[in-house]
Scaffold this motif. Structure first.
Motif, PDB file in Angstrom:
ATOM      1  N   LEU A 463       0.841  -1.192   0.000  1.00 36.56           N
ATOM      2  CA  LEU A 463       0.000   0.000   0.000  1.00 36.56           C
ATOM      3  C   LEU A 463       0.876   1.242   0.000  1.00 36.56           C
ATOM      4  O   LEU A 463       1.666   1.459   0.920  1.00 36.56           O
ATOM      5  N   SER A 464       0.733   2.053  -1.028  1.00 36.78           N
ATOM      6  CA  SER A 464       1.575   3.243  -1.171  1.00 36.78           C
ATOM      7  C   SER A 464       0.769   4.484  -0.821  1.00 36.78           C
ATOM      8  O   SER A 464      -0.227   4.802  -1.478  1.00 36.78           O
ATOM      9  N   TYR A 465       1.200   5.176   0.205  1.00 33.33           N
ATOM     10  CA  TYR A 465       0.547   6.417   0.604  1.00 33.33           C
ATOM     11  C   TYR A 465       1.200   7.594  -0.121  1.00 33.33           C
ATOM     12  O   TYR A 465       2.424   7.745  -0.082  1.00 33.33           O
ATOM     13  N   PRO A 466       0.403   8.442  -0.779  1.00 27.09           N
ATOM     14  CA  PRO A 466       0.976   9.539  -1.566  1.00 27.09           C
ATOM     15  C   PRO A 466       1.856  10.459  -0.726  1.00 27.09           C
ATOM     16  O   PRO A 466       1.501  10.862   0.377  1.00 27.09           O
ATOM     17  N   ARG A 467       3.043  10.764  -1.242  1.00 21.77           N
ATOM     18  CA  ARG A 467       4.007  11.676  -0.618  1.00 21.77           C
ATOM     19  C   ARG A 467       4.378  11.255   0.805  1.00 21.77           C
ATOM     20  O   ARG A 467       4.837  12.073   1.608  1.00 21.77           O
ATOM     21  N   GLN A 468       4.162   9.980   1.122  1.00 19.02           N
ATOM     22  CA  GLN A 468       4.523   9.486   2.450  1.00 19.02           C
ATOM     23  C   GLN A 468       5.254   8.155   2.375  1.00 19.02           C
ATOM     24  O   GLN A 468       5.681   7.631   3.392  1.00 19.02           O
ATOM     25  N   GLY A 523       1.424   6.253   7.463  1.00 19.68           N
ATOM     26  CA  GLY A 523       0.739   6.660   6.249  1.00 19.68           C
ATOM     27  C   GLY A 523      -0.735   6.944   6.456  1.00 19.68           C
ATOM     28  O   GLY A 523      -1.382   6.432   7.368  1.00 19.68           O
ATOM     29  N   THR A 524      -1.292   7.775   5.587  1.00 20.48           N
ATOM     30  CA  THR A 524      -2.700   8.110   5.612  1.00 20.48           C
ATOM     31  C   THR A 524      -3.094   8.684   4.269  1.00 20.48           C
ATOM     32  O   THR A 524      -2.270   9.225   3.541  1.00 20.48           O
ATOM     33  N   PHE A 525      -4.379   8.543   3.920  1.00 21.58           N
ATOM     34  CA  PHE A 525      -4.903   9.194   2.731  1.00 21.58           C
ATOM     35  C   PHE A 525      -5.581  10.513   3.073  1.00 21.58           C
ATOM     36  O   PHE A 525      -6.100  11.194   2.193  1.00 21.58           O
ATOM     37  N   GLY A 526      -5.587  10.848   4.354  1.00 24.17           N
ATOM     38  CA  GLY A 526      -6.168  12.104   4.793  1.00 24.17           C
ATOM     39  C   GLY A 526      -5.095  13.092   5.197  1.00 24.17           C
ATOM     40  O   GLY A 526      -4.026  13.167   4.591  1.00 24.17           O
ATOM     41  N   LYS A 527      -5.372  13.854   6.228  1.00 26.37           N
ATOM     42  CA  LYS A 527      -4.420  14.844   6.730  1.00 26.37           C
ATOM     43  C   LYS A 527      -3.146  14.145   7.187  1.00 26.37           C
ATOM     44  O   LYS A 527      -3.172  13.297   8.067  1.00 26.37           O
ATOM     45  N   PRO A 528      -1.997  14.483   6.590  1.00 23.32           N
ATOM     46  CA  PRO A 528      -0.756  13.751   6.894  1.00 23.32           C
ATOM     47  C   PRO A 528      -0.164  14.141   8.238  1.00 23.32           C
ATOM     48  O   PRO A 528      -0.456  15.210   8.794  1.00 23.32           O
ATOM     49  N   THR A 529       0.680  13.284   8.760  1.00 22.00           N
ATOM     50  CA  THR A 529       1.296  13.527  10.069  1.00 22.00           C
ATOM     51  C   THR A 529       2.195  14.755  10.064  1.00 22.00           C
ATOM     52  O   THR A 529       2.422  15.347  11.113  1.00 22.00           O
ATOM     53  N   TRP A 658      -4.336  14.109  -3.879  1.00 20.00           N
ATOM     54  CA  TRP A 658      -2.872  14.043  -3.922  1.00 20.00           C
ATOM     55  C   TRP A 658      -2.314  14.180  -5.340  1.00 20.00           C
ATOM     56  O   TRP A 658      -1.102  14.134  -5.549  1.00 20.00           O
ATOM     57  N   GLY A 659      -3.191  14.348  -6.298  1.00 23.65           N
ATOM     58  CA  GLY A 659      -2.783  14.367  -7.702  1.00 23.65           C
ATOM     59  C   GLY A 659      -3.293  13.130  -8.402  1.00 23.65           C
ATOM     60  O   GLY A 659      -3.254  12.031  -7.857  1.00 23.65           O
ATOM     61  N   GLY A 677      -2.470  20.405  -2.649  1.00 20.45           N
ATOM     62  CA  GLY A 677      -1.952  20.704  -1.320  1.00 20.45           C
ATOM     63  C   GLY A 677      -2.778  21.787  -0.668  1.00 20.45           C
ATOM     64  O   GLY A 677      -3.570  22.474  -1.329  1.00 20.45           O
ATOM     65  N   TYR A 678      -2.577  21.946   0.627  1.00 22.32           N
ATOM     66  CA  TYR A 678      -3.368  22.925   1.360  1.00 22.32           C
ATOM     67  C   TYR A 678      -2.760  24.306   1.230  1.00 22.32           C
ATOM     68  O   TYR A 678      -1.548  24.484   1.378  1.00 22.32           O
ATOM     69  N   GLY A 679      -3.628  25.296   0.937  1.00 30.72           N
ATOM     70  CA  GLY A 679      -3.197  26.692   0.869  1.00 30.72           C
ATOM     71  C   GLY A 679      -3.432  27.364   2.206  1.00 30.72           C
ATOM     72  O   GLY A 679      -4.580  27.670   2.544  1.00 30.72           O
TER      73      GLY A 679
END
Length: 751
Positions: A463-468, A523-529, A658-659, A677-679
Motif C-alpha cells: 500500500l503506497s501512501y501519496p508523498r509518504q 501513512g494516511t490518505f487524509g491529513k498527513p502527520t 494528492w494528484g 496541497g493545502y493553501g
C-alpha cells in the motif's frame, strides 16, 4: 492453458500442502530440449506454431530498425512497426523466441492502475489480445474478470481512488461487499475483508503464445525474425546508432531497440558511450495445482494485495503466486550463459510467507495436490516503473525493458507507444514516469540495484501512501553538504534522482521520546502527520525567515556551504530563522499557481496551455517551437492549466487529493489534477490540473477560446476524491490573497 505435466523430476511427485514437506530434487542443468518441452506445455494448446514459423536463411546487411530481444515486448514492437508500414525490421533473439522470462509468465491482465497513463497502456494491451483471439490467432485470451480484495479501510480507499481514475480510462469496475465477493467466488475466505473491487473485463492470456503470434504476424508483413543470433556490439558514430555487430555479421541500421529483458543492462554496456538500463533480476514464485473440484474455468482472478498474493484458475486447478515483502535478488554477478527456458532452484522456506497467505485466503488449497513450485527470474527497476524511450547517451537507441513482472500486461501498449516514439518523435501519451532519461548513473550501480530490488518486488502489492511512502533501501547515494546539519535539526528526507533532500522538519519542542521513524512513515490518505510541521515552516517563510537547501537543483556544490549555512542561521536568530523543507515550498508555489516541471509540466506542455503565453514574443524572430506556438495562437489549444479551490472540504476529516484525481465540468469528465496541497493563506485545499473538452472517442477538442470555455459562468467543477465529488472554484490567475506578503519581524533574542 498450462499443461504442467510436461515438467520432469519434481512434477512426478505431487503432494498435499498440509503434509510434511520434503526436499524436491531440482535439476539445475536441464537441457534446452527438456525446457522446450516444458515451454510447449505452457502453451494454450490452440496455437499452431507452424503458422508462425520464424526461420530466415541469412542475416540482412541493412535494416531501418533492429530490435534485440524475442520476448513479448520485442515481438510487440516488431508487430507495431509492421502495422505502421515499417517492415525493414530485424528482430534478433540470442536463443529461441520467449526463452528468457516470457515463457514462464503467469499472463495476468489487470487494467485498474494508479496512473491514467498506465491504465491507457494496459487497456490497449487487453483490447489487442482480445481482438487477436477473436480473429482466431489462439493466444489463450480468457476474459474471466478479477476481484481486488481489501483487508483494511486504507486499502479500500486506495481501490476507490484507482476506480475513480480508471473509470475515465475506459475500465468498468464495481465496488463489492464481502458477501458479494463470496457470491462471485465462493472459494475465497471473505469474513475478514472490508470489501473489494470487481473488474469484469480483466483477464488472462498465455504470454509465449502472444509473443509467437505478434512476431509471426510481423514476419508475414516482411519483418525478419532471427533466432540463435548473439548481439556483440551496437556501433555508434557521433553518439548515434549506425550498425550492430552480431555473431553472424553486421547489420547497418538507423534505429536500435533494446528489449533484452533481464539482459538489457548488459546490452546497454555494448555501445560507446554505454547506455544505462538500471534493472536487476529477482526470484519470483508461484505454485500450480492439479485440478480441484469446484474451481470453474472462468474463475475471476483474485488479487489479495494485503496478503501479497494472486490466484488465477489454470487447467482446472489454481495457480497461486505473489510478491513477498522482501525479495531474493539473483544474478548479481551475471546471468549464466544459455539461460534459456530455465528455472531457478526451489526455495520453500522463502516461499513460506506467501504460502501462509495463500492457504488463508483460499482454504481449498490446503488439501490440493501441487505439481511444482515454479521459481523464475523477473527484472525490476529502482522505482518500479518501466524503462522506455530514447536513451540520453546515444541517439536513435531506444529501450523497452524493466517490466517489473508486468510485461505481458504492458507489452501491447509498450509496442504501440514506443513505435510512435521511434517514427513520430514522441508518443501520443505522457510516458515521462517511465522515461529512461529519468534515471541517474548512480541508479545503474549493481550493489544499489541488488539492495533496492529486494524492496521493489514487494512494492507491486504494498500500500503506497501519496508523498509518504519512500524506499528505505539504496539511500544516501547523493547528499547535500548540509545533510548532517539538517538531519540533526530534525529533517525528514525524501529521494529525487538518488538525491536526498529534506522535505519537512519535526516541530520545535517535539517530544524526543517519540519514534521519528514511526512519525515519518505513519501513512494516511487524509491529513498527513507532517501537516502541522509544514504549516509552521510555511508561515515562517511568509512572516519571518527560512532557509531551504536547494542543492538537489544545483549544477555545482558550494565548497563552503556549511560555513555559509552556519553564518546565516546565526545571523537570523533575531528574525526567527528556521529550516524549511521541500513540502513547505511546494505548498507555497501551489497556492500561488506556480507550475512545477515533471508534475504539472512535461516536454509536451506549451506556454499557451500552462498560462505562460505572456512570456512568448512571436515577433522577436525565429526560435525553436515558434511555428507550433503561432499555430496554437491562431487556432487554439486542447487543454488549459487551471487552479481549483475546493469548497465544503474538511481538511481534518476528509480524504485528501494528492494528484491524479478526475476533474468534472458540468458532470462530464474534463481532466485530472496534477498536484494538490493545502493553501494556508487561502485556507482552502488547492488542486492544480488541466481542463479539456473531450469528444466521443476520448480525444481533447481544439478550442479557439479556451479561457472562455474554462471560466464560463455556468461551468460547475467537481474533483473526485476516492469516489466522493467536491465542488471546486476554477481560476486561471493567481488569487490576490495568495500574493500577500509580510515583512520579516525583528524578534530580539535575550542575551
Amino acid at each position: 492453458m498450462l499443461n504442467i505435466n510436461m515438467y520432469q523430476g519434481a512434477l512426478s511427485r505431487c503432494y498435499s500442502l498440509t503434509r510434511t514437506r520434503v526436499p524436491i530434487p531440482t535439476n539445475r542443468n536441464r537441457s534446452v530440449e527438456c525446457c522446450m518441452r516444458q515451454y510447449r506445455g505452457l502453451s494454450s494448446g490452440t496455437l499452431d506454431r507452424r503458422t508462425y514459423s520464424t526461420g530466415v536463411s541469412s542475416l540482412p546487411q541493412q535494416a531501418r530498425v533492429v530490435v534485440c530481444g524475442g520476448g513479448v515486448v520485442g515481438s510487440s514492437i516488431a508487430y507495431h512497426l509492421a502495422e505502421r508500414g515499417v517492415t525493414d525490421v530485424v528482430l534478433l533473439e540470442q536463443g529461441r523466441l520467449t526463452c528468457g522470462t516470457t515463457w514462464h509468465s503467469v499472463g495476468l491482465i489487470g487494467c485498474v492502475r494508479s496512473s491514467l497513463t498506465e491504465i491507457k497502456l494496459v487497456n490497449y494491451s487487453r483490447n489487442l489480445y482480445r481482438r487477436l483471439e477473436e480473429e482466431g490467432h489462439g493466444l489463450g485470451w480468457k476474459q474471466c474478470g478479477s476481484i481486488l480484495l481489501a483487508r483494511t479501510k486504507d486499502r479500500m480507499t486506495d481501490l476507490r481512488r484507482k476506480q475513480a481514475i480508471s473509470r475515465y480510462g475506459g475500465v468498468e469496475s464495481h465496488i463489492v461487499s464481502p458477501s458479494e465477493i463470496a457470491d462471485i467466488n465462493p472459494l475465497v475466505r471473505h469474513e475478514d475483508l472490508v470489501g473489494g473491487l470487481y473488474v469484469p473485463e480483466d483477464g488472462v492470456t498465455t504470454a509465449p503464445d502472444v509473443a509467437m503470434v505478434l512476431s509471426g504476424l510481423a514476419k508475414q508483413k516482411g519483418v525478419k525474425v532471427m533466432e540463435g543470433v548473439q548481439l556483440d556490439r551496437i556501433l555508434t558514430k557521433n553518439d548515434r546508432v549506425y550498425a550492430v555487430e552480431t555473431s553472424l555479421g553486421t547489420i547497418n541500421c538507423e534505429y536500435f531497440v533494446n528489449c533484452g529483458g533481464q539482459w538489457a543492462r548488459e546490452i546497454g554496456k555494448k555501445s560507446s558511450p554505454e547506455v544505462k538500463v538500471p534493472l536487476h533480476s529477482c526470484e519470483h514464485y508461484y505454485i500450480v495445482t492439479k485440478p480441484i473440484e469446484g474451481v470453474p474455468s472462468n474463475m475471476p482472478v483474485i488479487r489479495d494485495y494485503d496478503g501479497y498474493c494472486y490466484f488465477p484458475e489454470w487447467n482446472g486447478g489454481v495457480l497461486a503466486g505473489g510478491f513477498e515483502p522482501v525479495a531474493k535478488p539473483v544474478f548479481t554477478h551475471g546471468i549464466p550463459d544459455k539461460f534459456e527456458f530455465q528455472l531457478l532452484p526451489e526455495d520453500w522456506d522463502h516461499f513460506q510467507v506467501l504460502l501462509d497467505e495463500i492457504l488463508f485466503r483460499m482454504p481449498c488449497l490446503e488439501t490440493a495436490e501441487v505439481r511444482q513450485l515454479i521459481n523464475g527470474p523477473e527484472s525490476f527497476t529502482p522505482d518500479s516503473n518501466w524503462i522506455l524511450g530514447e536513451s540520453a547517451e546515444v541517439a536513435n537507441y531506444f529501450v523497452a525493458a524493466g517490466m517489473n513482472s508486468r510485461g505481458i500486461a504492458g507489452a501491447g501498449g509498450v509496442g504501440k507507444y514506443l513505435t510512435e516514439w521511434i517514427l513520430d518523435g514522441e508518443p501520443s501519451i505522457d510516458l515521462w514516469a517511465h522515461d529512461v532519461r529519468r534515471l541517474a548513473g548512480l541508479h545503474n550501480n549493481k550493489r544499489f540495484l541488488r539492495d533496492r530490488v529486494k524492496e521493489v518486488l514487494g512494492a507491486q502489492y504494498s500500500l503506497s501512501y501519496p508523498r509518504q511512502s519512500e524506499y528505505m533501501t539504496g539511500r544516501r547515494l547523493r547528499t547535500s553538504p548540509l545533510h548532517t546539519r539538517l538531519e540533526v535539526a530534525g529533517g525528514y528526507f525524501g529521494e529525487t534522482m538518488a538525491y536526498e533532500r529534506a522535505v519537512w522538519f519535526s516541530r520545535l519542542g517535539q517530544d524526543e521520546d517519540i519514534d521519528s521513524d514511526t512519525i515519518s512513515h505513519r501513512g494516511t490518505f487524509g491529513k498527513p502527520t507532517w501537516f502541522d510541521s509544514v504549516q509552521d515552516e510555511y508561515w515562517a517563510c511568509k512572516e519571518r525567515v527560512c532557509l531551504i537547501d536547494m542543492s538537489s537543483f544545483a549544477k555545482f556544490v558550494i565548497k563552503y556551504a556549511i560555513h555559509t549555512y552556519d553564518t546565516l542561521m546565526q545571523s537570523g536568530i533575531d528574525y526567527g530563522v528556521r529550516n524549511a523543507g521541500y513540502y513547505a515550498m511546494r505548498h507555497l508555489r501551489m497556492e500561488k499557481f506556480f507550475a512545477y516541471w515533471g508534475l504539472d509540466l512535461n516536454a509536451q506542455t506549451t506556454p499557451m496551455e500552462c498560462g505562460r503565453e505572456f512570456r512568448v514574443n512571436l515577433e522577436k524572430g525565429d526560435f525553436i517551437g515558434r511555428e507550433a506556438l503561432k499555430e496554437q495562437k491562431e487556432n487554439g489549444i486542447k487543454k488549459k492549466f487551471v487552479q481549483f479551490l475546493l469548497e465544503d472540504f474538511d481538511v481534518n476529516r476528509d480524504l485528501w487529493p494528492w494528484g491524479g484525481e478526475p476533474v468534472y465540468r458540468n458532470g462530464v469528465f474534463a481532466g485530472v489534477t496534477t498536484t494538490c496541497g493545502y493553501g494556508f493563506t487561502l485556507d482552502r485545499m488547492v488542486c492544480l490540473g488541466y481542463v479539456s473538452e473531450y469528444d466521443e472517442d476520448g480525444n481533447p477538442k481544439l478550442k479557439k477560446n479556451m479561457n472562455k470555455f474554462v471560466m464560463e459562468k455556468d461551468a460547475h467543477y467537481q474533483i473526485d476524491i476516492g469516489g466522493k465529488r467536491y465542488s471546486a472554484k476554477a481560476g486561471i490567475y493567481t488569487p490576490k490573497l495568495a500574493m500577500s506578503t509580510v515583512e520579516p519581524s525583528f524578534i530580539p533574542v535575550p542575551v
